[in-house]
Design an enzyme around this catalytic site. Structure first.
Site, PDB file in Angstrom:
ATOM      1  CD  GLU A   1      64.997  28.012  43.416  1.00 20.14           C
ATOM      2  OE1 GLU A   1      65.049  29.295  42.509  1.00 20.14           O
ATOM      3  OE2 GLU A   1      65.144  26.702  42.257  1.00 20.14           O
TER       4      GLU A   1
ATOM      5  CD  GLU B   1      63.625  25.828  40.506  1.00 25.54           C
ATOM      6  OE1 GLU B   1      64.345  25.461  39.683  1.00 25.54           O
ATOM      7  OE2 GLU B   1      63.374  26.469  40.549  1.00 25.54           O
TER       8      GLU B   1
ATOM      9  CG  ASP C   1      57.452  31.735  34.666  1.00 24.92           C
ATOM     10  OD1 ASP C   1      57.227  33.064  33.814  1.00 24.92           O
ATOM     11  OD2 ASP C   1      57.101  33.012  35.714  1.00 24.92           O
ATOM     12  CG  PHE C   2      61.190  28.878  38.198  1.00 24.97           C
ATOM     13  CD1 PHE C   2      61.253  29.950  36.741  1.00 24.97           C
ATOM     14  CD2 PHE C   2      61.941  29.730  39.344  1.00 24.97           C
ATOM     15  CE1 PHE C   2      62.239  30.842  36.516  1.00 24.97           C
ATOM     16  CE2 PHE C   2      62.591  30.836  39.204  1.00 24.97           C
ATOM     17  CZ  PHE C   2      62.667  31.457  38.401  1.00 24.97           C
TER      18      PHE C   2
ATOM     19  CG  HIS D   1      61.377  35.760  36.041  1.00 23.17           C
ATOM     20  ND1 HIS D   1      62.565  35.665  34.501  1.00 23.17           N
ATOM     21  CD2 HIS D   1      62.318  34.853  36.845  1.00 23.17           C
ATOM     22  CE1 HIS D   1      63.529  35.174  34.641  1.00 23.17           C
ATOM     23  NE2 HIS D   1      63.606  34.913  36.248  1.00 23.17           N
TER      24      HIS D   1
END
Lengths: 336, 38
Positions: free
Chosen positions: A38, A69, A94-95, A138
């Site tokens: 991204e 993701e 975190d993703f 985040h």
């Protein structure tokens, strides 16, 4: 200590520039290397690490993806299995949760489940680190998650020099590698040769030599440990600071040898303390240096709470140089 | 007819694969940690 190459060069880069240089050099060297994620192209990521790469390599090799993701990580796993060498950008660590099936159940296991017939030369770049006022979703440092999964390699650079060398090693590795870069360290400057160099995985770096206590620190905590060592020096305590640089593979030999020399150790990491990498590293040191230890191996991780948004609270949750030095002084006093 | 021939070809492959697996010896214990990493 610093490597000869690092010591000889006067050229200074930030960690962001070092990562970018590593990627650009590898993309020039190997046409199979490409980036996706991204905001990696025109935006160059929110941290501007990839700025300018799309101009040199074009949108076919620096690809912006939809916000998915799991989708783009899956694309990269497939591309790696069929001969490409993708570098996936997961904007915030975190993703990772969104892509964990592709990482942990596919990329990590394909080589094993195919009896060694298929390989997944995939790099996942992501971030860690709190105290950026980015709140609970985040700010996490989740390297323990992927370090737990056999089949993955995990690297955590703490300096611009290491960031470049570890990234180049990761891209050339035939296994899936997850690299965590500390968000606040992107502006950290350090000596980085322009040359093509790699840093072998599983080779810890002694960032500072000492005799009284070993401070094992990862990623952002290396700077904290080095600052603590300065504080300790003023108290007459000589601290050795070791950066494992990779969680998997882990250079147990260097960690244990240092603990045997000093007789005591603290492991400092920005991930949650419970069930985190501090526990694994402390266990490795205790197992290997037990009969030479003068005190229990201590751990300092992030507080086991969601990272608070309030600066006053957030700063309480991560180890600081002062807290590390205080614990080290207590350990050294107990010895005599 | 085309589908039948495809199905037959696949069935033949599956039967051969099952036969190969059943006739193969169990792996040695030291193979348990092979191919975790390339």
């Amino acid at each position: 200590m610093s490597t000869p190459d690092e010591a000889l060069t006067e050229r200074q880069l930030t960690m962001a520039e070092a990562v970018r240089e590593a990627l650009a050099q590898e993309m020039r060297r190997d046409p199979r290397v490409f980036l996706l994620g991204e905001d990696v192209a025109e935006a160059g990521t929110p941290f501007k690490v990839l700025s300018g790469l799309v101009k040199e390599f074009g949108p076919d090799r620096v690809m912006d993806t939809p916000i998915s993701e799991a989708g783009f990580t899956g694309i990269a796993v497939g591309a790696a299995m069929t001969g490409m060498r993708p570098v996936v950008d997961i904007m915030f660590g975190d993703f990772l949760f969104l892509a964990l099936d592709q990482i942990a159940n596919q990329a990590a296991k394909v080589h094993y489940m195919s009896g060694g017939k298929l390989r997944v030369p995939l790099v996942i770049r992501t971030t860690l680190g709190a105290t950026r006022r980015s709140a609970a979703q985040h700010s996490q440092s989740l390297h323990a998650l992927v370090s737990h999964i056999p089949g993955l390699k995990v690297a955590l650079p703490s300096t611009p020099y290491d960031a470049k060398g570890l990234m180049k090693t990761a891209i050339r590795d035939d296994n899936p590698v997850v690299i965590f870069e500390d968000k606040l360290s992107f502006t950290l400057k350090g000596a980085v040769p322009e040359d093509d160099y790699t840093i072998p995985f599983g080779q810890a770096d002694v960032k500072r030599q000492g005799d009284d206590i070993t401070l094992v620190a990862t990623s952002s905590m290396v700077q904290v440990a080095l600052a603590a060592a300065e504080l300790l020096a003023k108290q007459g305590i000589s601290a050795e600071v070791i950066d494992p640089r990779t969680m998997v593979p882990l250079d147990a030999e260097t960690l244990v040898a240092s603990a045997i020399k000093t007789g005591r150790a603290i492991v400092i990491d920005e991930g949650y303390q419970s069930y985190g990498v501090t526990a694994e590293i402390a266990s490795v040191i205790t197992d290997g240096a037990f009969y030479n230890l003068d005190a229990p191996v201590k751990r300092m991780g992030a507080m086991d709470v969601p990272v608070p948004f309030s600066p006053a609270l957030e700063d309480l949750t991560v180890p600081t140089a002062e807290k590390v030095a205080e614990l080290a002084i207590n350990l050294c006093r107990k010895r005599s | 007819v085309a589908f039948d021939s495809i199905e037959e070809a696949i069935r033949t492959q599956i039967i051969a694969g099952v036969r190969f697996a059943l006739e193969a010896p169990y792996p040695d214990a030291d193979e348990v940690s092979m191919h975790v990493y390339a």
